[in-house]
Design an enzyme around this catalytic site. Sequence first.
Site, short mmCIF file in Angstrom:
data_model
loop_
_atom_site.label_atom_id
_atom_site.label_comp_id
_atom_site.label_asym_id
_atom_site.label_seq_id
_atom_site.Cartn_x
_atom_site.Cartn_y
_atom_site.Cartn_z
N ARG A 186 0.84 -1.20 0.00
CA ARG A 186 0.00 0.00 0.00
C ARG A 186 0.87 1.25 0.00
NH1 ARG A 186 -2.77 1.38 4.47
NH2 ARG A 186 -4.21 2.73 3.37
N LYS B 105 3.41 -8.01 11.61
CA LYS B 105 2.81 -8.15 10.29
C LYS B 105 3.31 -9.42 9.59
CE LYS B 105 1.82 -5.64 6.06
NZ LYS B 105 1.44 -4.37 5.47
N ARG C 169 -0.55 3.28 21.74
CA ARG C 169 -0.16 2.55 22.94
C ARG C 169 -0.51 1.10 22.74
NH1 ARG C 169 -3.64 6.18 26.72
NH2 ARG C 169 -2.82 8.17 26.07
#
Length: 275
Positions: A70, A135, A271
């Site tokens: 992306r 990921k 966070r």
Amino acid sequence: MVDTSEMHKDDGLSGAAIRANLGGLELPNLRIEVEGEIDSTNAALKRRAVSEDLHGLALFAETQTAGRGRLGRPWVSPPKCNIYMSLGWRTGLEPLELAGLSLAVGCVIGDTLECEWGLNIQLKWPNDLYLVGKKCGGVLIDLVHSANQGWIVVVGVGINVAMPGTGGNDIDQPWTDLASHADVSLSRNALAGQLLGALVPLLSGWRVNSFSQWQESWCRRDLMAGHQISVQQGQHTISGRAEGVDPLGALRVATQTGLVAVQSGEASMLRSTKL
Ligand code: BTN
């Protein structure tokens, strides 16, 4: 990161082996091609749209020399260890009617990897696949218009299956691969067939507003829900608590001035603890 490539050697992708793993689906109009090396499977299908019918064409590559993610980012694509694929599909719909399709693709991939391999995939809006907070894959949907085919969707999927030791050195964020978290040895041909066997029914059944059927499934895997996030849209930043997605796949953010539905942008979690 353990080098899992040695434990998960395979003989390479093959169209016949991928087809044998479609889960019993007879898909005679599905064409499966495997290239050794290509710039980008998405770019290749877009080029071919000028002269060929892309509907039902699944292109896999063993390696990509210019894989794209992306926002024009590179997609690191070392040879013979991962999945890099693109599937061309004519939905007969206009681009706006495809809202949420890329999120639904993430959902079917998550369901497939969980059902077949026991992997607990999480999804980060809009297109990222995560395992244990890192990921492991992504989805890139391109649209191409051709005079005689109308709008064609090119669904690109990249999954880190068994990244070799130095293969991921150029990835600029925390990442992982499936093999590091699977209890059994993974077969890329099996994975590829299973993914196609899930994507084709999704695409062939896609109608306007179809994402509403996937909204709950997305929320079950939502990595950011309840976390403080910021979404970058060019120079503009939206900050607040992630509240899932709406029936069109827009990200809901509870800001200080109210609930906002974000259609595009780059989201980051501020966070790691839920609020
Ligand atoms: C992302 O997370 O940014 C999306 C990554 C999509 C990568 C896949 S690999 C196969 C296809 N070809 C490409 O060049 N990109 C997609």
